[in-house]
Design a protein around this motif. Structure first.
Motif, mmCIF file in Angstrom:
data_model
loop_
_atom_site.group_PDB
_atom_site.id
_atom_site.type_symbol
_atom_site.label_atom_id
_atom_site.label_comp_id
_atom_site.label_asym_id
_atom_site.label_seq_id
_atom_site.Cartn_x
_atom_site.Cartn_y
_atom_site.Cartn_z
ATOM 1 N N ASP A 107 -5.290 27.278 37.828
ATOM 2 C CA ASP A 107 -6.749 27.248 37.638
ATOM 3 C C ASP A 107 -7.090 27.210 36.152
ATOM 4 N N ILE A 108 -6.397 28.051 35.378
ATOM 5 C CA ILE A 108 -6.660 28.079 33.934
ATOM 6 C C ILE A 108 -6.243 26.751 33.295
ATOM 7 N N LEU A 109 -5.072 26.251 33.675
ATOM 8 C CA LEU A 109 -4.609 24.976 33.098
ATOM 9 C C LEU A 109 -5.619 23.856 33.398
ATOM 10 N N GLY A 110 -6.190 23.887 34.607
ATOM 11 C CA GLY A 110 -7.210 22.885 34.960
ATOM 12 C C GLY A 110 -8.415 22.967 34.031
ATOM 13 N N GLU A 111 -8.847 24.227 33.778
ATOM 14 C CA GLU A 111 -9.987 24.421 32.870
ATOM 15 C C GLU A 111 -9.646 23.947 31.452
ATOM 16 N N LEU A 112 -8.377 24.019 31.107
ATOM 17 C CA LEU A 112 -7.951 23.598 29.767
ATOM 18 C C LEU A 112 -7.649 22.099 29.712
ATOM 19 N N PHE A 153 5.578 26.429 26.904
ATOM 20 C CA PHE A 153 5.451 27.860 26.624
ATOM 21 C C PHE A 153 4.701 28.078 25.318
ATOM 22 N N ASP A 154 5.073 27.315 24.288
ATOM 23 C CA ASP A 154 4.451 27.517 22.977
ATOM 24 C C ASP A 154 2.950 27.235 23.026
ATOM 25 N N THR A 155 2.540 26.286 23.852
ATOM 26 C CA THR A 155 1.142 25.865 23.858
ATOM 27 C C THR A 155 0.298 26.614 24.885
ATOM 28 N N PHE A 156 0.890 26.929 26.056
ATOM 29 C CA PHE A 156 0.078 27.467 27.155
ATOM 30 C C PHE A 156 0.629 28.724 27.837
ATOM 31 N N LEU A 157 1.934 28.777 28.067
ATOM 32 C CA LEU A 157 2.462 29.695 29.087
ATOM 33 C C LEU A 157 3.081 30.996 28.590
ATOM 34 N N TYR A 164 -1.524 32.417 30.423
ATOM 35 C CA TYR A 164 -0.680 33.504 30.930
ATOM 36 C C TYR A 164 -1.438 34.349 31.941
ATOM 37 N N VAL A 165 -0.805 34.589 33.067
ATOM 38 C CA VAL A 165 -1.370 35.462 34.099
ATOM 39 C C VAL A 165 -0.311 36.510 34.434
ATOM 40 N N PRO A 166 -0.666 37.796 34.380
ATOM 41 C CA PRO A 166 0.329 38.821 34.703
ATOM 42 C C PRO A 166 0.689 38.796 36.197
ATOM 43 N N ARG A 167 1.807 39.401 36.537
ATOM 44 C CA ARG A 167 2.208 39.472 37.940
ATOM 45 C C ARG A 167 2.830 40.830 38.221
ATOM 46 N N TYR A 168 3.009 41.130 39.494
ATOM 47 C CA TYR A 168 3.542 42.433 39.881
ATOM 48 C C TYR A 168 4.998 42.617 39.436
ATOM 49 N N ALA A 169 5.317 43.772 38.936
ATOM 50 C CA ALA A 169 6.708 44.167 38.707
ATOM 51 C C ALA A 169 6.756 45.693 38.758
#
Ligand code: AMP
Ligand code: ZN
Ligand code: FE
Ligand code: FE
Length: 284
Positions: A107-112, A153-157, A164-169
């Protein structure tokens, strides 16, 4: 004896199948590897069978996602009983979190202005049960948005990137407890890689050592010579087994060729001795 105790296959975000990985390990002159795919044991059987044919010892492992104050920490679990129910349940929970977070990332990548569909990421992940940001990166490469995973990774992730979106751990102490509960041996992966040294301080590592952490990955491509020297001292002081490994991901991480860092035979033998002594799984 050349030993590389942290490598990935296409069962997570590496690019070699487990069989190809073992073949490549043999070609690189390695005698033993530990397959440590992210949050899954699924590649271990294939790698072990290939190892017997090709002549490479395969220690079963996992790189478990964990967190400390919501910052990602990776724990390597060696020799776990792969049928241990509490550990399997937690790994499954982590993998659900991985899958759930992908759509939010897209969703974020789409907005970007970088639209990608979930199906494209799924296709990049192949049959992997452990989907991750590198697969999103691969889908971005296919679209022609970026040249390679690193640029994605350097540009977006990256952890500080816009998509970046956090996830469960689980908490890192809980992850170590689960690995030990499956008769495995827990080692802290690349503790000072990617700026984590700010959070994984000597004090924190000292506390983890008091909670069944048994080893520390000292020689890793993300550690500079000074990190390695200080981590060697710290590991010695805390009685932790010091390991070395490539964190190989096939074509996914070009600076991490197989065997670029290795573990001393004495450290490897001690790891196997402890695992065998508690009923965990060691190479036949
Ligand atoms: P995930 O499992 O989705 O959290 O993604 C973690 C994977 O992405 C691991 O294989 C990491 O090595 C890789 N990774 C994380 N941060 C970066 C970065 N800044 N540059 C390149 N790869 C990264
Ligand atoms: Zn990875
Ligand atoms: Fe890692
Ligand atoms: Fe890794």
């Amino acid at each position: 004896m050349l030993i590389d105790l942290h490598v990935h296959s296409s069962v997570s975000d590496g690019t070699d199948t487990p069989t190809r990985l073992v073949f490549n390990a043999h070609a690189a002159g390695l005698d033993a590897i530990a397959l440590c795919d992210h949050d899954t044991f699924d590649g271990i059987q294939e790698a072990t069978e290939a190892g017997k044919r090709i002549g490479v010892q395969v220690l079963g492992g996992v790189e478990m996602s964990a967190q400390l104050d919501n910052r990602q920490v990776h724990i390597l679990g060696y020799g776990c009983q792969t049928w241990n129910a509490p550990l399997l349940a937690e790994l499954a929970k982590v993998r659900v979190g991985r899958t759930d977070r992908i759509q939010a990332t897209l969703d974020i990548l789409g907005e970007l202005g970088q639209p990608i569909t979930y199906d494209e990421v799924r296709a990049a992940a192949g049959a992997s049960p452990s989907i991750g940001r590198p697969h999103v990166a691969d889908a971005m490469v296919v679209r022609g948005y970026v040249r390679d995973r690193q640029e994605a990774f350097d540009t977006f992730l990256s952890d500080t990137g816009p998509a970046y979106v956090p996830r469960y751990a689980p908490h890192v102490i809980e992850a170590i407890r689960l690995i030990r509960g499956a008769n495995g041996l827990a080692v802290l992966a690349h503790p000072w890689g990617r700026g984590m040294g700010q959070y994984l301080t000597s004090e924190v590592i000292t506390e983890l050592a008091a909670h069944d952490l048994e080893g520390i990955e000292v020689d890793h491509p993300d550690h500079d010579p000074q990190d390695r020297e200080l981590l060697t001292e710290l590991g010695f002081r805390l009685g932790l087994i010091r390991t070395g490994s490539s964190d190989y991901h096939g074509l996914g991480k070009r600076h991490n060729p197989l065997g670029v860092n290795t573990t001393r035979a004495s450290g490897y033998r001690e790891i196997l001795r402890r695992i065998a002594g508690r009923g965990g799984v060691v190479p036949a």
